[in-house]
Write a protein that holds these residues in place. Structure first.
Motif, mmCIF file in Angstrom:
data_model
loop_
_atom_site.group_PDB
_atom_site.id
_atom_site.type_symbol
_atom_site.label_atom_id
_atom_site.label_comp_id
_atom_site.label_asym_id
_atom_site.label_seq_id
_atom_site.Cartn_x
_atom_site.Cartn_y
_atom_site.Cartn_z
ATOM 1 N N THR A 49 12.665 26.354 27.283
ATOM 2 C CA THR A 49 13.449 26.703 26.093
ATOM 3 C C THR A 49 12.697 26.263 24.833
ATOM 4 O OG1 THR A 49 15.451 26.337 27.401
ATOM 5 C CG2 THR A 49 15.729 26.469 25.022
ATOM 6 N N LEU B 191 14.747 19.297 20.583
ATOM 7 C CA LEU B 191 14.353 19.317 22.005
ATOM 8 C C LEU B 191 13.058 18.532 22.176
ATOM 9 C CD1 LEU B 191 15.048 23.003 23.113
ATOM 10 C CD2 LEU B 191 16.405 20.951 23.611
ATOM 11 N N CYS C 211 20.295 23.076 25.086
ATOM 12 C CA CYS C 211 19.600 24.264 25.594
ATOM 13 C C CYS C 211 20.593 25.347 25.975
ATOM 14 C CB CYS C 211 18.784 23.933 26.839
ATOM 15 S SG CYS C 211 17.243 23.152 26.475
ATOM 16 N N ILE D 97 14.144 22.855 30.110
ATOM 17 C CA ILE D 97 14.175 22.417 28.715
ATOM 18 C C ILE D 97 12.813 22.677 28.057
ATOM 19 C CG2 ILE D 97 14.601 20.480 27.158
ATOM 20 C CD1 ILE D 97 16.369 19.268 29.312
ATOM 21 N N ASN E 30 20.612 28.936 24.315
ATOM 22 C CA ASN E 30 20.280 30.129 25.085
ATOM 23 C C ASN E 30 21.404 31.158 25.050
ATOM 24 O OD1 ASN E 30 17.595 29.612 25.834
ATOM 25 N ND2 ASN E 30 18.282 28.145 27.373
#
Ligand code: ARG
Length: 575
Positions: free
Chosen positions: A463, A560, A526, A460, A530
């Motif tokens: 990302t 996030l 995430c 995480i 992605n």
């Protein structure tokens, strides 16, 4: 303990409109509809859905027929583009361009406090976490407790509660009489300075060995604890010293983890108040003598007696917990008190809550034992058997060493490598702990917890760092003055819906005391991002499209970051 002043996030206008609409056309109660509206599991089913089960009484019909009837009664209009019954559910489609704009604007204006809410305003939550015993090494269960308690602290704070974090140190009890006696016989200040907890531990061990040969040591220890209870200055000084060196050690670990407490009011804090608690129990006719000890008999409730005082009048763990609960209720007037303590103490908390109930403390219903399983280590010397005595500092420093090696390999040119390695290593440990359901045991495997592509903290964080880099490369300020209608891809829609659900994820994680809910939320966000990022370009598109996509990706970055912060994991911008 900062009471937080964030305003309530703006009301979801789509939910408001649906509720108003159903009230106007079908006579449903707006207030009843709002909390029932959910996001359907599949986008084909619409953007919001109303389960009709609740209205069985009102309509005197099965839910399937209610949904049909409502579909006919309420025509689409305004923000609502379509209404369809689907089994017992009534599904609504809304103007998705405006939905995207509303969500992205909420994140953009909320920034670091997007997700923060005010439903806890004016209420207090007390959290008792970590709470190790002084003069001993922190156990791994104290790590779990610290990490879970800290996440619950941060999440409740984000919901607007006043939170009181308490480290209920195990710093009282007859064992300190033993320790003081041992120190007087065999202790040395020098050994204590060199390795405080090791030295104190050694004294315990020695005391028990010597007491086998010389039982009079036990009498000396009892006398020493009595002197401590009565405030004898010399004894007290020694005990304070032990407490202080222990705290210095504990604070190294808490510091590394970024965990704080508002109070270190441990068991000793209640010494002076214990008599009153015991008198109260006696007056209520709850305390009885059994085998020369003072107890609350709990046979009727299928539990062993709760021990209040030993034969020698010394108080016990449970007595101090009863007293602490009363004190905290009086002092803080909590609406909820969470005890983050391992599952092995289940019986203790059942007894404690039962005694408080028998004492007529109605607020005991607001006390929760937030229990959790063990951490087991997969590798080498850190095996299950020794798991209990693993030195936390070793776990944390190993995490950092391993993270450093990974960063050396992946990104040797990174600036500030040491700091990032600490954030990643520690973040990995925290996330590994929180991403398992509390009550399950955690299997700790270094290769898994530090995998940048697994379901891990570093994944995480990674990302997040990628997203920071996208925003940096964009090079211009991100703004909301864009055409959100351009976000037409399915993954874009899914991302927007995910962002919309962030406040709810925090709320349900806090309510159920399950940080794993927030962890899973972040992993899903995430994953969705992605997948999107692998198939679609954000930068270098036509200006209007890039403008809309960068607002979306920067919103994912923001969420996030906010989410990781709420579980106590830091968010490096590069890694
Ligand atoms: N000191 C205890 C232990 O290490 C945990 C205390 C938990 N908190 C409480 N209020 N009983 O096992």
């Amino acid at each position: 303990m900062t009471a937080n002043t964030h305003s309530h996030p703006p009301e979801n206008p789509f939910i408001s409109e649906i509720a108003r609409h159903l009230s106007k056309h079908a006579g449903l109660d707006e207030g009843a509809v709002r909390p029932l509206l959910e996001i359907p599991p599949r986008p084909e089913m619409g953007d919001y859905t109303l389960p009709c089960f609740t209205f069985k009484e009102q309509f005197k019909k099965p839910p399937v027929e209610i949904a049909k009837e409502l579909e006919g009664a309420a025509p689409a209009g305004g923000l609502i583009t379509d209404i369809k019954a689907h089994g017992p559910y009534l599904n609504f489609s809304v103007d998705t361009g405006r939905l995207a704009r509303w969500v992205l604007e909420s994140v953009y204006t909320g920034k670091d406090s997007y997700g923060h809410q005010s439903q806890g305003a004016g209420r207090t939550v007390v959290i008792d976490y970590s709470s190790p015993n002084i003069a001993k090494h922190l156990g791994v269960h104290h790590l779990r407790s610290a990490v879970i308690g800290n996440a619950l602290y941060l999440m409740h704070e984000a919901l607007g509660y006043r939170v009181i974090g308490i480290n209920h140190l195990g710093d009282w009890g007859t064992q300190f009489g033993q320790l003081i006696t041992a120190f007087r016989h065999w202790g040395s200040e020098q050994a204590l300075q060199e390795d405080p907890i090791g030295a104190l531990n050694g004294l315990y061990v020695r005391f028990h060995a010597e007491a086998e040969k010389d039982p009079s040591l036990e009498d000396q220890a009892r006398a020493a604890f009595k002197a401590l209870e009565q405030g004898d200055p010399d004894t007290r000084r020694l005990w304070e010293h032990f407490r202080e060196v222990s705290l210095t050690e504990f604070n190294k670990v808490y510091g590394a983890l970024g965990i704080k407490f508002d109070h270190y009011t441990g068991e000793s804090f209640y010494n002076e108040m214990l008599e009153e608690t015991v008198d109260g129990l006696k007056a209520a006719g709850l305390a009885t003598i059994s085998e020369e000890a003072l107890v609350v008999d709990l046979e009727e409730y299928n539990m062993p007696p709760c021990l209040l005082k030993k034969r020698d009048e010394a108080s016990l763990y449970a007595t101090r917990d009863i007293c602490a609960a009363e004190y905290r209720h009086k002092e803080y007037g909590f609406s909820r008190m969470l005890y983050v303590v391992g599952s092995e103490q289940k019986l203790h908390f059942r007894q404690l809550f039962k005694v408080l109930e028998l004492m007529g403390k109605g607020w005991v219903k607001d006390c929760v034992h937030v229990d959790f399983g063990l951490i087991r280590f997969k590798h080498g010397r850190m095996s299950t058997r020794e798991g209990k005595i693993i030195l936390l500092e070793k776990v944390l420093s190993e995490a950092v060493t391993r993270a450093t090696a990974i960063i050396e390999e992946k990104n040797p040119a990174l600036k500030d490598k040491d700091r990032v390695a600490r954030q990643v290593g520690i973040g990995a440990v925290i996330f590994a702990d929180l991403s398992t359901r509390r009550t399950k045991d955690v299997l700790f495997d270094w290769d898994v917890v530090l995998n940048f592509e697994g379901e891990t903290g570093p994944y995480i964080q990674y990302t997040h760092a990628r997203l920071c880099s996208v925003t940096r490369k964009y090079g211009k300020p991100v703004g909301t003055d864009v055409d959100c209608g351009l976000l037409k891809e399915k993954d874009e829609y899914l991302l927007i819906r995910k962002l919309e659900q962030f406040p709810k994820a925090i709320e349900s994680a806090a309510r159920s005391c399950e940080p794993v809910i927030l962890c899973n939320y972040l992993l899903e966000l995430c994953g969705t991002f992605n997948r999107y990022y692998n198939h679609h370009r954000i930068l270098g598109q036509e200006e209007a499209l890039t403008g809309a996509r960068i607002l979306l990706s920067d919103s994912v970055r923001q969420v996030l970051r906010n989410g990781l912060e709420l579980i106590g994991v830091q968010t490096p911008e590069e890694m």
